[in-house]
Scaffold this motif. Structure first.
Motif, mmCIF file in Angstrom:
data_model
loop_
_atom_site.group_PDB
_atom_site.id
_atom_site.type_symbol
_atom_site.label_atom_id
_atom_site.label_comp_id
_atom_site.label_asym_id
_atom_site.label_seq_id
_atom_site.Cartn_x
_atom_site.Cartn_y
_atom_site.Cartn_z
ATOM 1 N N ALA A 80 0.876 -1.345 0.027
ATOM 2 C CA ALA A 80 0.044 0.076 0.061
ATOM 3 C C ALA A 80 0.735 0.992 0.030
ATOM 4 C CB ALA A 80 -0.926 -0.174 1.398
ATOM 5 N N LEU A 81 0.143 2.555 -0.502
ATOM 6 C CA LEU A 81 0.798 3.684 -0.474
ATOM 7 C C LEU A 81 0.033 4.245 0.839
ATOM 8 C CD1 LEU A 81 1.116 6.607 -2.817
ATOM 9 C CD2 LEU A 81 0.084 6.959 -0.513
ATOM 10 N N VAL A 82 0.723 4.730 1.905
ATOM 11 C CA VAL A 82 0.243 4.997 3.183
ATOM 12 C C VAL A 82 0.544 6.364 3.505
ATOM 13 C CG1 VAL A 82 0.130 4.656 5.560
ATOM 14 C CG2 VAL A 82 0.356 2.456 3.975
ATOM 15 N N MET A 83 -0.288 7.288 3.781
ATOM 16 C CA MET A 83 -0.171 8.770 4.100
ATOM 17 C C MET A 83 -0.693 8.874 5.482
ATOM 18 S SD MET A 83 -3.264 10.448 1.644
ATOM 19 C CE MET A 83 -3.144 9.048 0.440
ATOM 20 N N GLY A 84 -0.005 9.818 6.019
ATOM 21 C CA GLY A 84 -0.340 10.067 7.705
ATOM 22 C C GLY A 84 -1.216 11.436 7.760
ATOM 23 N N LEU A 85 -2.310 11.399 8.369
ATOM 24 C CA LEU A 85 -3.024 12.523 8.917
ATOM 25 C C LEU A 85 -2.755 13.076 9.984
ATOM 26 C CD1 LEU A 85 -6.159 11.181 7.139
ATOM 27 C CD2 LEU A 85 -4.385 12.549 5.963
ATOM 28 N N ALA A 86 -2.974 14.332 10.417
ATOM 29 C CA ALA A 86 -2.654 14.975 11.599
ATOM 30 C C ALA A 86 -3.762 14.556 12.512
ATOM 31 C CB ALA A 86 -3.081 16.549 11.487
ATOM 32 N N VAL A 87 -3.501 14.529 13.993
ATOM 33 C CA VAL A 87 -4.309 13.726 14.941
ATOM 34 C C VAL A 87 -4.434 15.069 16.046
ATOM 35 C CG1 VAL A 87 -3.455 11.476 14.654
ATOM 36 C CG2 VAL A 87 -2.339 12.865 16.322
ATOM 37 N N ASN A 88 -5.325 14.714 16.956
ATOM 38 C CA ASN A 88 -5.647 15.401 18.024
ATOM 39 C C ASN A 88 -4.863 14.952 19.272
ATOM 40 O OD1 ASN A 88 -7.244 13.667 18.734
ATOM 41 N ND2 ASN A 88 -9.144 14.721 18.146
ATOM 42 N N ARG A 89 -5.214 15.561 20.419
ATOM 43 C CA ARG A 89 -4.481 15.060 21.571
ATOM 44 C C ARG A 89 -4.894 13.875 22.077
ATOM 45 N NH1 ARG A 89 -5.066 20.474 25.488
ATOM 46 N NH2 ARG A 89 -3.788 21.831 24.184
ATOM 47 N N GLN A 90 -6.083 13.476 21.645
ATOM 48 C CA GLN A 90 -6.648 12.076 22.096
ATOM 49 C C GLN A 90 -6.072 10.877 20.772
ATOM 50 O OE1 GLN A 90 -8.985 14.780 21.674
ATOM 51 N NE2 GLN A 90 -8.246 14.999 23.725
ATOM 52 N N GLY A 91 -5.367 11.461 19.975
ATOM 53 C CA GLY A 91 -4.798 10.427 19.157
ATOM 54 C C GLY A 91 -5.698 10.270 17.825
ATOM 55 N N GLU A 92 -6.882 10.823 17.639
ATOM 56 C CA GLU A 92 -7.950 10.903 16.668
ATOM 57 C C GLU A 92 -7.554 11.494 15.270
ATOM 58 O OE1 GLU A 92 -10.261 8.389 16.826
ATOM 59 O OE2 GLU A 92 -9.934 7.991 18.900
ATOM 60 N N ILE A 93 -7.898 10.910 14.105
ATOM 61 C CA ILE A 93 -7.602 11.921 13.000
ATOM 62 C C ILE A 93 -8.292 13.076 13.319
ATOM 63 C CG2 ILE A 93 -8.002 11.990 10.525
ATOM 64 C CD1 ILE A 93 -7.621 9.067 10.599
ATOM 65 N N ALA A 94 -7.466 14.415 12.932
ATOM 66 C CA ALA A 94 -8.126 15.608 13.258
ATOM 67 C C ALA A 94 -8.412 16.311 11.850
ATOM 68 C CB ALA A 94 -6.902 16.678 13.952
ATOM 69 N N ARG A 95 -7.806 15.861 10.745
ATOM 70 C CA ARG A 95 -8.308 16.712 9.622
ATOM 71 C C ARG A 95 -7.513 15.936 8.458
ATOM 72 N NH1 ARG A 95 -4.769 20.294 12.052
ATOM 73 N NH2 ARG A 95 -2.843 20.266 11.132
ATOM 74 N N GLY A 96 -7.981 16.078 7.042
ATOM 75 C CA GLY A 96 -7.377 15.637 6.098
ATOM 76 C C GLY A 96 -6.210 16.558 5.527
ATOM 77 N N SER A 97 -5.873 16.398 4.159
ATOM 78 C CA SER A 97 -4.794 16.979 3.610
ATOM 79 C C SER A 97 -5.305 16.895 2.221
ATOM 80 C CB SER A 97 -3.629 16.028 3.932
ATOM 81 O OG SER A 97 -3.732 14.801 3.316
ATOM 82 N N ALA A 98 -4.179 17.773 1.715
ATOM 83 C CA ALA A 98 -4.057 17.915 -0.062
ATOM 84 C C ALA A 98 -3.788 16.530 -0.515
ATOM 85 C CB ALA A 98 -3.164 18.932 -0.453
ATOM 86 N N ALA A 99 -2.879 15.695 -0.065
ATOM 87 C CA ALA A 99 -2.769 14.260 -0.401
ATOM 88 C C ALA A 99 -4.039 13.556 -0.489
ATOM 89 C CB ALA A 99 -1.629 13.724 0.149
#
Length: 288
Positions: A80-99
């Motif tokens: 797979a091609l894997v991309m990382g997304l920003a997380v909040n303090r709880q470790g949950e995905i906080a938002r998307g990205s241009a990629a």
């Protein structure tokens, strides 16, 4: 609620009347699956779903997950091609990205929600992906929301269990368990989507009122991560070109049959969700 449609039993014989698109020899012909989900605490759910999408025959795989888990996931899934997304303090995905936006626009099927918890950030992410997606959209776990009604003629595939169905409808879980076929039918119509209501008997409802039931007779499928595997199988089949109801029906039967195969070799209880998808390629060969 009263039953208005008799459920058709989902069998291998029935599926042979709705064959999957020819697989083709080129990975480009078998479509691109995108799996979005996971968190710092639950990174494995995405691994289960992503692996299942490949086992169902998807040609290419992309995964978007919590940045904290992305490197480990990329090593665990070299396909797979894997991309990382920003997380909040709880470790949950906080938002998307241009990629992620580019991946959504270029995929043939997208799964959202595995390993995610319902939250305001998750809801915003899901809304953004759904708005951009031209592909078949599969919504599971933390992506399920009563606010997401599909456009006419472009159904989503929703995969709740009884507790999630209760959350979506405001009903008691016990009421869903007493009449799952009614809840499946009503919600599929209301949301203009294909609804897979998971359980010992799984009901699959289409927005036009069609209803099927699959009785797995495999208690071991009621295990942690099993639903992620099912969602991944459905997504992989959709990436290959199956329409929403076809992908849901094939996914449910493949999941149940593969589970029974594992049970025969390991035992009726105690097998792992990661073991279920291994038998799917052979089942696809046999059922083709």
């Amino acid at each position: 609620m009263s039953v208005r449609t008799k459920a058709v039993r989902l069998t291998e014989k029935l599926l042979r009347t709705m064959p999957l698109p020819a697989p083709g020899d080129d990975k480009e012909e078998r479509g691109r699956a995108l799996v979005i989900g996971g968190s710092r605490q639950v990174p494995g759910a995405v691994l289960l779903a992503a692996t299942a999408a490949l086992r169902a025959g998807a040609g290419k795989l992309q995964v978007a997950t919590a940045r904290d888990a992305a490197t480990a996931l990329a090593v665990a899934t070299p396909e797979a091609l894997v991309m990382g997304l920003a997380v909040n303090r709880q470790g949950e995905i906080a938002r998307g990205s241009a990629a992620l936006d580019r991946a959504v626009k270029g995929c043939d099927a997208v799964l959202l929600g595995s390993g995610m918890r319902p939250s305001a950030a998750a809801a915003a992410l899901v809304r953004g992906v759904v708005r951009q997606a031209q592909a078949t959209v599969v919504l599971d776990a933390g992506a399920l929301s009563p606010a997401l009604r599909a456009a006419a003629g472009k159904p989503y595939i929703l995969t709740p269990h009884a507790g999630e169905m209760a959350m979506l409808t405001g009903a008691e879980k016990s009421a869903v368990e007493r009449g799952p076929e009614n809840f499946a039918l009503d919600y599929a119509r209301r949301m203009r989507s294909v609804l897979v209501l998971k359980g010992a008997s799984t009901f699959i409802a289409a927005p036009d009122g069609a209803l099927w039931v699959y009785r797995s007779q495999c208690p071991g499928l009621g295990t942690s991560g099993s639903g992620d595997v099912l969602a991944g199988l459905i997504t992989g089949l959709a990436a290959r070109g199956a329409d929403a109801r076809q992908a849901a029906l094939w996914g449910v039967l493949l999941h149940g049959t593969a589970g029974r195969q594992v049970a025969r070799s390991v035992g009726s209880l105690g097998f792992l969700a990661r073991e279920i998808a291994t038998g799917v390629p052979g089942l696809l060969d046999r059922l083709a």
